[in-house]
Design an enzyme around this catalytic site. Sequence first.
Site, PDB file in Angstrom:
ATOM      1  N   HIS A 136     -12.809  62.296   5.788  1.00  0.00           N
ATOM      2  CA  HIS A 136     -11.566  61.593   5.463  1.00  0.00           C
ATOM      3  C   HIS A 136     -11.743  60.107   5.794  1.00  0.00           C
ATOM      4  O   HIS A 136     -12.274  59.779   6.864  1.00  0.00           O
ATOM      5  CB  HIS A 136     -10.407  62.188   6.268  1.00  0.00           C
ATOM      6  CG  HIS A 136      -9.080  61.606   5.894  1.00  0.00           C
ATOM      7  ND1 HIS A 136      -8.421  61.941   4.726  1.00  0.00           N
ATOM      8  CD2 HIS A 136      -8.304  60.697   6.525  1.00  0.00           C
ATOM      9  CE1 HIS A 136      -7.286  61.254   4.662  1.00  0.00           C
ATOM     10  NE2 HIS A 136      -7.190  60.494   5.736  1.00  0.00           N
ATOM     11  N   VAL A 171      -3.182  69.819   6.516  1.00  0.00           N
ATOM     12  CA  VAL A 171      -4.080  68.824   5.910  1.00  0.00           C
ATOM     13  C   VAL A 171      -4.572  67.800   6.942  1.00  0.00           C
ATOM     14  O   VAL A 171      -3.782  67.270   7.729  1.00  0.00           O
ATOM     15  CB  VAL A 171      -3.333  68.099   4.749  1.00  0.00           C
ATOM     16  CG1 VAL A 171      -4.161  66.932   4.215  1.00  0.00           C
ATOM     17  CG2 VAL A 171      -3.030  69.087   3.634  1.00  0.00           C
ATOM     18  N   GLU A 201     -19.568  56.619   6.128  1.00  0.00           N
ATOM     19  CA  GLU A 201     -19.467  58.048   5.779  1.00  0.00           C
ATOM     20  C   GLU A 201     -20.846  58.616   5.498  1.00  0.00           C
ATOM     21  O   GLU A 201     -21.193  59.717   5.951  1.00  0.00           O
ATOM     22  CB  GLU A 201     -18.571  58.227   4.544  1.00  0.00           C
ATOM     23  CG  GLU A 201     -17.109  57.937   4.810  1.00  0.00           C
ATOM     24  CD  GLU A 201     -16.206  58.257   3.634  1.00  0.00           C
ATOM     25  OE1 GLU A 201     -15.017  58.524   3.867  1.00  0.00           O
ATOM     26  OE2 GLU A 201     -16.671  58.242   2.477  1.00  0.00           O
TER      27      GLU A 201
HETATM   28  C1  GAR Z   1     -14.614  59.343   0.390  1.00  0.00           C
HETATM   29  O1  GAR Z   1     -14.292  58.072   0.874  1.00  0.00           O
HETATM   30  C2  GAR Z   1     -13.860  60.407   1.178  1.00  0.00           C
HETATM   31  O2  GAR Z   1     -13.653  60.053   2.503  1.00  0.00           O
HETATM   32  C3  GAR Z   1     -12.564  60.458   0.424  1.00  0.00           C
HETATM   33  O3  GAR Z   1     -12.914  60.358  -0.911  1.00  0.00           O
HETATM   34  C4  GAR Z   1     -14.089  59.544  -1.036  1.00  0.00           C
HETATM   35  C5  GAR Z   1     -15.073  60.277  -1.912  1.00  0.00           C
HETATM   36  O4  GAR Z   1     -16.166  59.462  -2.210  1.00  0.00           O
HETATM   37  N1  GAR Z   1     -11.858  61.669   0.701  1.00  0.00           N
HETATM   38  C6  GAR Z   1     -10.542  61.753   0.789  1.00  0.00           C
HETATM   39  O5  GAR Z   1      -9.810  60.809   0.618  1.00  0.00           O
HETATM   40  C7  GAR Z   1     -10.024  63.143   1.109  1.00  0.00           C
HETATM   41  N2  GAR Z   1      -8.641  63.079   1.472  1.00  0.00           N
HETATM   42  P1  GAR Z   1     -17.460  60.057  -2.911  1.00  0.00           P
HETATM   43  O6  GAR Z   1     -16.996  60.905  -4.093  1.00  0.00           O
HETATM   44  O7  GAR Z   1     -18.227  58.867  -3.368  1.00  0.00           O
HETATM   45  O8  GAR Z   1     -18.200  60.885  -1.906  1.00  0.00           O
END
Ligand code: GAR
Length: 218
Positions: A136, A171, A201
């Site tokens: 997240h 969530v 990340e």
């Molecule tokens: C990431 O930043 C992840 O943390 C976020 O979506 C992005 C996906 O990036 N997730 C959320 O917001 C979940 N609530 P990616 O498709 O390039 O891995």
Amino acid sequence: MTFNPTANGSSSLVSPDISAMPPQSGAPLKLGVMASGSGSNFEAIAQAIADRTLNAQINVLLYNNPGAKAAARADRWGIPAVLLNHREFASREALDEAIVETLQQHEVEWVIMAGWMRIVTPVLINAFPRRMLNIHPSLLPSFKGNRAVEQALTAGVKITGCTVHLVVPEVDSGGIIMQAAVPVLPDDTLETLHDRIHIQEHRIFPQAIAVAASQGSD
Ligand code: GAR
């Protein structure tokens, strides 16, 4: 803890310390990754496996949006990609039943939500008790739910980041495995801030998978 100056003069703080991780032993973890969009986190995990910094294999990528870039990335890595389009299911539970079936067919042990933009139900969570992780883009418990990066910018916080946590029915609320802090710079836009969060990340997600697996699923 790890404190890392970065090229643009900002810095990041990761906890627990990922520079002192013991090597993983035993059979590779069998992962199933779920992604809705770009899949850059999926790719970071695949790269960490290729680099042997994560002892795992990705048995399948599940995606829910036709044309998601994640599927093309899986193709390039030779990883099977399965589309389960949520629009074709009558309920969240019906989608999750299909997800469980697909993950079990691919003999998945750990489920990795890497940018999965759907709320998951106990149908899925209970099939992989304490063996589901989510990433997240905030320092939980701040800024749960949608548009976490925008929420942080609007709130005017000076430090945000990302969190890898266990998935529970509520969530963005399961036990926290690893976090990285990211400073908010004065001229940040949604895009520049999210780009820097993405960098962190990609660093922590593979390591957090190893940490979670080492803690077991009991
Ligand atoms: C990431 O930043 C992840 O943390 C976020 O979506 C992005 C996906 O990036 N997730 C959320 O917001 C979940 N609530 P990616 O498709 O390039 O891995």
